[in-house]
Design an enzyme around this catalytic site. Structure first.
Site, PDB file in Angstrom:
ATOM      1  N   GLY A   1      60.463 -11.917  37.469  1.00 59.21           N
ATOM      2  CA  GLY A   1      60.042 -10.387  37.159  1.00 59.21           C
ATOM      3  C   GLY A   1      58.435 -10.951  36.151  1.00 59.21           C
ATOM      4  N   GLY A   2      57.484 -10.585  36.458  1.00 62.78           N
ATOM      5  CA  GLY A   2      56.770 -10.697  35.722  1.00 62.78           C
ATOM      6  C   GLY A   2      55.788 -12.289  35.459  1.00 62.78           C
ATOM      7  N   PHE A   3      55.964 -12.366  34.276  1.00 67.58           N
ATOM      8  CA  PHE A   3      55.382 -14.225  34.260  1.00 67.58           C
ATOM      9  C   PHE A   3      57.199 -15.401  34.013  1.00 67.58           C
ATOM     10  CE2 PHE A   3      53.773 -12.185  30.585  1.00 67.58           C
ATOM     11  CZ  PHE A   3      54.512 -12.726  29.149  1.00 67.58           C
TER      12      PHE A   3
ATOM     13  N   LEU B   1      68.452 -16.199  40.035  1.00 70.70           N
ATOM     14  CA  LEU B   1      69.024 -15.025  39.590  1.00 70.70           C
ATOM     15  C   LEU B   1      68.491 -13.809  39.606  1.00 70.70           C
ATOM     16  CD1 LEU B   1      70.901 -16.823  36.438  1.00 70.70           C
ATOM     17  CD2 LEU B   1      71.610 -15.996  39.089  1.00 70.70           C
ATOM     18  N   GLY B   2      67.168 -13.664  39.146  1.00 64.29           N
ATOM     19  CA  GLY B   2      66.405 -13.116  39.047  1.00 64.29           C
ATOM     20  C   GLY B   2      64.713 -13.628  37.905  1.00 64.29           C
TER      21      GLY B   2
ATOM     22  N   THR C   1      64.456 -16.782  36.036  1.00 59.38           N
ATOM     23  CA  THR C   1      65.588 -17.015  35.916  1.00 59.38           C
ATOM     24  C   THR C   1      66.781 -17.973  36.558  1.00 59.38           C
ATOM     25  OG1 THR C   1      66.024 -15.803  34.410  1.00 59.38           O
ATOM     26  CG2 THR C   1      68.067 -17.400  34.286  1.00 59.38           C
TER      27      THR C   1
ATOM     28  N   ASP D   1      69.699  -6.634  24.313  1.00 52.37           N
ATOM     29  CA  ASP D   1      69.862  -6.233  25.380  1.00 52.37           C
ATOM     30  C   ASP D   1      70.878  -6.511  26.101  1.00 52.37           C
ATOM     31  OD1 ASP D   1      69.531  -5.857  28.039  1.00 52.37           O
ATOM     32  OD2 ASP D   1      68.963  -7.325  29.337  1.00 52.37           O
TER      33      ASP D   1
ATOM     34  N   LYS E   1      65.645 -21.030  32.025  1.00 50.69           N
ATOM     35  CA  LYS E   1      64.851 -20.460  32.296  1.00 50.69           C
ATOM     36  C   LYS E   1      63.786 -20.182  32.235  1.00 50.69           C
ATOM     37  CE  LYS E   1      68.365 -17.063  29.950  1.00 50.69           C
ATOM     38  NZ  LYS E   1      68.711 -16.310  28.636  1.00 50.69           N
TER      39      LYS E   1
END
Length: 440
Positions: free
Chosen positions: A19-21, A16-17, A24, A139, A41
């Protein structure tokens, strides 16, 4: 990662997406009947330093326990599992089948005030719950509010647990915690942008979404007052003074000047409704008009379609809309006006027969709507009883829902009113008891 089997049971279907560490995935639980979908996750620590991993493990376990507690709410995904594999951490949550609010908030298309009111009440009740658990979502944005397909309820997803752990781990590595902001530009308050979110930072984000819905404009398109920093939006839409006041206070620049809790906002909305709907004198209700161009068969078919889409409120809504509509197209358009975007599409798709039939045979026989019997008359005493009984089950919003149902259809019968209100009770057994008690 696609196709991998995590913890020996969760097969990754889609990324799903991330970044970093953190990433998902949508996965399939191969150990459950039917292999249902779930959301996984994935937290990847940036170093395998033992002390760092222990900190990550402690934070991860703490966040999992919080998500487990939050999942007891019907409009928050349940935590299904959490585990560690090869010094990486995984959370497994319930997959919500539906569509995000982002798919309904289309550029240039404006929601009605009633639609925004429904959005506010549903999400505020969820925020009231999570804030009572000392949790801040961090969020709130259209992509993280899902309209569940099975019942059209709004579900709040992506509590940013992985993102929060990341920020805390970065702090453990020597970064300043106040420089790490979790949130989405446009929907994020000033204090949250500085890495210091508060419960009413979530209220700010929800207010921005409502303004986006009313104006049809993305938050980044909205102007700010150069002197005060406040958002300038009321000239872009036709909204009642009460609603404008509530939304403007939700999105004030400084957190101290905003509503301090979801409960405060709900109370402000209740006061708006009370001002609009003073005590209704039910004995003066009039009989519904019988001026409609639908035949009895067409009316019944339309009612059944609407029942499948919106539930028991369908009869009240249909009675109101058909009373004075000059043609079938107007009936469909007026019905759609009261529905969210995806339900509008479904309604129009399933009612094409009505337009075609009335065009071929415009001289349809009028439908005779049933009159309201004396036993079904709604008086003040019955209204107050509905408010009291419903408040015991769902809280202070009950008074608003009762008055709104009566305002929407002054000809509503006792049975229709009780059925309409029962839809808001999440426990099926309690909803049934509510109906039996009031209609006995």
């Amino acid at each position: 990662m696609l196709g991998n089997l995590l913890d020996g049971r969760y097969q990754v279907l889609q990324v799903l997406g991330g970044g970093g560490f953190g990433q998902t995935y949508i996965a399939r639980d191969t150990h459950r009947p039917g292999s249902p979908k779930c959301v996984v996750k994935h937290l990847k620590p940036v170093t395998h330093n033992p002390e760092f991993l222990e900190t990550a493990r402690r934070l991860f376990t703490s966040e999992a326990e919080i998500l487990e507690q939050l999942g007891h709410h019907d409009q928050i995904p349940r935590l299904l599992a959490y585990f560690e594999e090869q010094q990486e951490f995984f959370l497994v949550q319930e997959f919500i089948d539906g569509r995000s609010l982002a798919a309904e908030l289309l550029p240039g298309q404006r929601w009605t005030e009633d639609q925004v009111m429904q959005l506010l009440h549903q999400v505020l009740e969820v925020l009231k719950f999570i804030h009572s658990q000392n949790v801040i979502h961090r969020d709130i944005k259209p992509e993280n509010i899902i309209r569940r397909q099975v019942d059209s309820k709004l579900v709040l997803i992506d509590f940013g647990a992985v993102k929060q752990i990341q920020s805390q781990l970065l702090t453990a590595l020597g970064h300043m915690a106040t420089t790490i902001a979790i949130g989405t530009p446009g929907y994020m308050s000033t204090e949250q942008g500085r890495g210091k979110p508060r419960p009413n930072s979530d209220i700010y984000s929800l207010g921005i979404i409502c303004i986006q819905a009313l104006t049809g404009m993305h938050p980044r398109q909205l102007e700010e007052d150069l002197e005060t920093g406040e958002i300038v939006w009321q000239h872009l839409t036709n909204v009642s003074p009460g609603m404008a006041t509530v939304l403007s206070k939700m999105v004030l620049h400084h957190f101290r000047e905003r509503y301090q809790s979801a409960t405060d906002v709900l109370e402000a909305l209740r006061q708006i409704n009370t001002a609009i709907n003073p005590v209704i004198q039910a004995p003066h209700l009039t009989q519904p008009s019988q001026n409609t161009i639908l035949s009895q068969e067409q009316y019944n078919r339309l009612e059944n379609i609407l029942l499948e889409i919106v539930g028991p409120v369908a009869r009240t809504l249909l009675r109101k809309v058909t009373a004075s509509a000059p043609n079938s197209q107007t009936i469909i358009d007026n019905l759609a006006h009261h529905l969210p975007g995806h339900q509008q599409i479904e309604l129009k798709k399933r009612t094409t027969f009505l337009i075609e039939e009335t065009q071929v045979n415009p001289a349809s026989q009028p439908v005779n709507l049933p009159a309201t019997s004396s036993s079904q008359i709604i008086n003040d005493s019955f209204i107050r009883q509905c408010e009291r009984d419903l408040a015991e089950l769902i809280g202070p919003i009950a008074a608003f829902l009762v008055q709104k149902a009566i305002k929407t259809s002054p000809q509503i019968s006792r049975t229709e009113l009780v059925q309409t209100l029962a839809v808001h009770i999440t426990d099926p057994q309690k909803a049934q008891q509510f109906q039996q008690r009031l209609l006995a």
